[in-house]
Design a protein around this motif. Structure first.
Motif, PDB file in Angstrom:
ATOM      1  N   LYS A 336       0.859  -1.197  -0.104  1.00 28.17           N
ATOM      2  CA  LYS A 336      -0.033  -0.014  -0.108  1.00 28.17           C
ATOM      3  C   LYS A 336       0.718   1.194   0.097  1.00 28.17           C
ATOM      4  O   LYS A 336       1.911   1.163   0.568  1.00 28.17           O
ATOM      5  CB  LYS A 336      -0.938   0.004   1.434  1.00 28.17           C
ATOM      6  CG  LYS A 336      -1.885   1.377   1.286  1.00 28.17           C
ATOM      7  CD  LYS A 336      -2.689   1.103   2.577  1.00 28.17           C
ATOM      8  CE  LYS A 336      -3.650   2.378   2.640  1.00 28.17           C
ATOM      9  NZ  LYS A 336      -4.452   2.425   3.930  1.00 28.17           N
ATOM     10  N   LYS A 337       0.480   2.289  -0.775  1.00 30.38           N
ATOM     11  CA  LYS A 337       1.133   3.576  -0.735  1.00 30.38           C
ATOM     12  C   LYS A 337       0.905   4.391   0.609  1.00 30.38           C
ATOM     13  O   LYS A 337      -0.092   4.548   1.131  1.00 30.38           O
ATOM     14  CB  LYS A 337       0.706   4.445  -1.896  1.00 30.38           C
ATOM     15  CG  LYS A 337       1.496   5.935  -1.995  1.00 30.38           C
ATOM     16  CD  LYS A 337       0.790   6.474  -3.375  1.00 30.38           C
ATOM     17  CE  LYS A 337      -0.577   6.957  -3.237  1.00 30.38           C
ATOM     18  NZ  LYS A 337      -0.991   7.812  -4.103  1.00 30.38           N
ATOM     19  N   VAL A 338       2.075   4.759   1.199  1.00 25.59           N
ATOM     20  CA  VAL A 338       1.860   5.553   2.324  1.00 25.59           C
ATOM     21  C   VAL A 338       2.991   6.543   2.535  1.00 25.59           C
ATOM     22  O   VAL A 338       3.806   6.627   1.370  1.00 25.59           O
ATOM     23  CB  VAL A 338       2.486   4.655   3.632  1.00 25.59           C
ATOM     24  CG1 VAL A 338       1.218   3.566   3.829  1.00 25.59           C
ATOM     25  CG2 VAL A 338       3.684   4.137   3.407  1.00 25.59           C
ATOM     26  N   ASP A 409       4.420  -3.270   2.943  1.00 23.01           N
ATOM     27  CA  ASP A 409       3.525  -4.348   3.013  1.00 23.01           C
ATOM     28  C   ASP A 409       2.259  -3.909   3.658  1.00 23.01           C
ATOM     29  O   ASP A 409       2.239  -3.098   4.906  1.00 23.01           O
ATOM     30  CB  ASP A 409       4.328  -5.533   3.820  1.00 23.01           C
ATOM     31  CG  ASP A 409       5.549  -5.833   2.681  1.00 23.01           C
ATOM     32  OD1 ASP A 409       5.540  -5.582   1.714  1.00 23.01           O
ATOM     33  OD2 ASP A 409       6.163  -6.861   3.490  1.00 23.01           O
ATOM     34  N   ILE A 410       1.172  -4.509   3.330  1.00 24.71           N
ATOM     35  CA  ILE A 410      -0.254  -3.981   3.904  1.00 24.71           C
ATOM     36  C   ILE A 410      -0.110  -4.230   5.486  1.00 24.71           C
ATOM     37  O   ILE A 410      -0.676  -3.337   5.884  1.00 24.71           O
ATOM     38  CB  ILE A 410      -1.364  -4.858   3.162  1.00 24.71           C
ATOM     39  CG1 ILE A 410      -1.541  -4.497   1.830  1.00 24.71           C
ATOM     40  CG2 ILE A 410      -2.417  -4.830   3.966  1.00 24.71           C
ATOM     41  CD1 ILE A 410      -2.570  -5.020   1.061  1.00 24.71           C
ATOM     42  N   GLU A 411       0.504  -5.276   6.015  1.00 22.66           N
ATOM     43  CA  GLU A 411       0.265  -5.690   7.491  1.00 22.66           C
ATOM     44  C   GLU A 411       1.173  -4.540   8.284  1.00 22.66           C
ATOM     45  O   GLU A 411       1.085  -4.420   9.380  1.00 22.66           O
ATOM     46  CB  GLU A 411       0.763  -6.980   7.607  1.00 22.66           C
ATOM     47  CG  GLU A 411       2.158  -7.214   7.289  1.00 22.66           C
ATOM     48  CD  GLU A 411       2.315  -7.833   6.113  1.00 22.66           C
ATOM     49  OE1 GLU A 411       3.234  -8.917   5.713  1.00 22.66           O
ATOM     50  OE2 GLU A 411       1.504  -7.545   4.989  1.00 22.66           O
ATOM     51  N   HIS A 412       2.071  -3.674   7.573  1.00 25.25           N
ATOM     52  CA  HIS A 412       2.881  -2.443   8.279  1.00 25.25           C
ATOM     53  C   HIS A 412       2.564  -1.206   7.808  1.00 25.25           C
ATOM     54  O   HIS A 412       3.136  -0.178   7.944  1.00 25.25           O
ATOM     55  CB  HIS A 412       4.254  -2.898   8.100  1.00 25.25           C
ATOM     56  CG  HIS A 412       4.655  -4.105   8.622  1.00 25.25           C
ATOM     57  ND1 HIS A 412       4.899  -4.657  10.013  1.00 25.25           N
ATOM     58  CD2 HIS A 412       5.097  -5.512   7.876  1.00 25.25           C
ATOM     59  CE1 HIS A 412       5.312  -5.847   9.826  1.00 25.25           C
ATOM     60  NE2 HIS A 412       5.422  -6.185   8.709  1.00 25.25           N
ATOM     61  N   ALA A 413       1.120  -0.999   7.107  1.00 22.08           N
ATOM     62  CA  ALA A 413       0.706   0.009   6.495  1.00 22.08           C
ATOM     63  C   ALA A 413      -0.063   0.909   7.469  1.00 22.08           C
ATOM     64  O   ALA A 413      -0.255   2.095   6.967  1.00 22.08           O
ATOM     65  CB  ALA A 413       0.271  -0.191   5.218  1.00 22.08           C
TER      66      ALA A 413
END
Length: 460
Positions: A336-338, A409-413
């Motif tokens: 995911k973009k953050v 990674d999505i789980e760290h976003a």
């Protein structure tokens, strides 16, 4: 169908092969980050110029660095829809649309803005990667469409079809109303309106940057000085600042737009004819790849339209290149973009070490844009595990810190997640980089777009 390369010029396919592969080619290039042509680094000072699109109003110059491609013909829209992930079945004249392009395996090639000027005339404006791909496909399409380039001033000089400026910030609307002497119509978002400035007819695309309303104003090249003079005179009243190249290089990081991902053209058999069409004068052939993330596999540096935030611009009700591959990416997103907020203490310690102990210190961080390559790819770590890539960084004078657009990674976003960015280029042979040691910079995940979610509201 192959297109023969220009006589006497090497094509990208042979350049890649001679270098020993795409990663070696890009990692071996001494080209630095993109520099904006013609405009000076600063008109006043870059800190106040950056703050102007938050606190007053900014005039950003787009006339010189944007690549344009003009598509003409009765099949122009039909042709473009075969490439675009988004649909074009509802695209009236005097409307703008974002163009998103993917390769056969769903990786992203580029994006741009399409202006429908007339029924059979589309103007595509942006970084060169999207326009290069569209031009190539227009030439082999067999459809009733022609593509004519209007290149930017990085590779040419002289005149262009239109000038282009952007008026942005909380005072944008009253400023444009006054400069247009009451002729400004009510232009809906991503529509194009016509009005008068200094007695000349101009057009404007209504959009926004960094969470504020704005206008991208354009018109015949030979009237540009009168238009700028009108804004300079009236703009004093509204606190207008002209934006130099240094401040301009920080706009994307605040707005959440990923401006120049590495185009996914270097790896596949399907892309070989395109690589044979591109020659040594295209940016794809001379661009550089920098940063701490190291891989011998070029696909590891690519992005896809879903993870950079374009899921809503993928329409599966029409046929386009990459359609089936993108179905899988929509169903199973990985990243995911953050925005990453870099720790101020770590950034300052790195800068201090680079100046006091240049042989053993960290890589120097130029401000406001510390990038050393056309494409940046810094490893993001959570403990000993790599969890993402930081791609587009700058010091924001509105945030008072270095921020970077990143894919995590999505789980760290989740906003607030603490990670570490590895800063530097291990074993780099590129001349712009210089001797340094790899440094760990603490960072915290924040939303993207950062301006609208954090700077404007004052909270995450």
């Amino acid at each position: 169908m192959n297109i023969a390369p220009s006589v006497g010029l090497k094509n990208l396919e042979s350049i890649v092969n001679d270098a020993g592969g795409p990663v070696k080619l890009l990692r071996g290039s001494n080209i630095g980050p993109y520099t904006f042509p013609v405009i000076p680094p600063e008109f006043t000072n870059w800190r106040d110029e950056v703050r102007s699109w938050k606190d007053s109003v900014a005039l950003l110059e787009l006339s010189y660095h944007m690549t344009e491609l003009h598509l003409r013909g009765p099949d122009a829209v039909k042709f473009l829809s075969t490439l675009a992930t988004n649909k074009f079945d509802s695209f009236p004249v005097l409307r703008g649309k974002q163009l998103v392009l993917a390769g056969h395996d769903g990786y992203m090639i580029g994006d741009a803005i399409v202006f429908r000027e007339e029924e059979e005339f589309l103007r595509i404006v942006g970084a060169p990667f999207a326009n290069d791909w569209v031009q190539y496909n227009a030439e082999i399409s067999g459809m009733n469409v022609t593509a004519v380039r209007d290149d930017n001033f990085s590779i040419r000089s002289g005149t262009r079809d239109v000038f282009r400026i952007q008026i942005q910030g909380p005072n944008a609307l009253p400023l444009v109303r006054e400069v247009s002497d009451g002729t400004l119509p009510d232009i809906k978002f991503f529509n194009i309106g016509e009005f008068q400035i200094a007695g000349h007819a101009v057009r404007a695309l209504r959009h926004g940057m960094a969470g504020e309303p704005g206008y991208e104003i354009y018109g015949p090249w030979d009237i540009q000085h009168e238009i700028r003079a009108a804004f300079a005179e009236v703009g004093q009243k509204y606190g207008m600042r002209k934006i130099g190249a240094m401040a301009y290089s920080t706009t994307a990081q605040e707005s959440g737009w990923m401006p120049m991902p590495l185009p996914a053209i270097y790896h596949s058999a399907e892309m070989k004819p395109y690589r044979e069409w591109l020659n040594q004068y295209f940016l794809e052939s001379v661009a550089s790849l920098g940063g701490s993330f190291l891989s011998d596999k070029i696909e590891d540096y690519y992005v896809d339209p879903v993870e950079v935030g374009y899921k809503s611009l993928i329409d599966f009700n029409h046929d386009f290149i990459g359609k089936e591959a993108l179905r899988e990416r929509v169903a199973n997103p990985k990243r995911k973009k953050v925005t990453l907020e870099w720790n101020n203490d770590d950034v300052m310690a790195c800068m201090n070490s680079s100046l006091i102990d240049p042989d053993n210190g960290g890589m120097f961080m130029k401000l406001p844009n510390p990038m050393y390559a056309t494409f940046q790819s810094d490893a993001i770590m959570k403990g000993d595990k790599r969890v993402g890539i930081s791609q587009w960084l700058a010091y924001s004078a509105n945030a008072n810190r270095v921020i970077s657009l990143s894919l995590v990674d999505i789980e760290h976003a989740e906003p607030g997640t603490e990670v570490t960015v590895l800063w530097g280029e291990p074993n780099s042979q590129r001349l712009p980089v210089g001797t340094h040691q790899l440094r760990e910079i603490r960072a915290k995940v924040a939303p993207a777009p950062y301006f609208e979610k954090v700077i404007k509201t004052g909270q995450q």
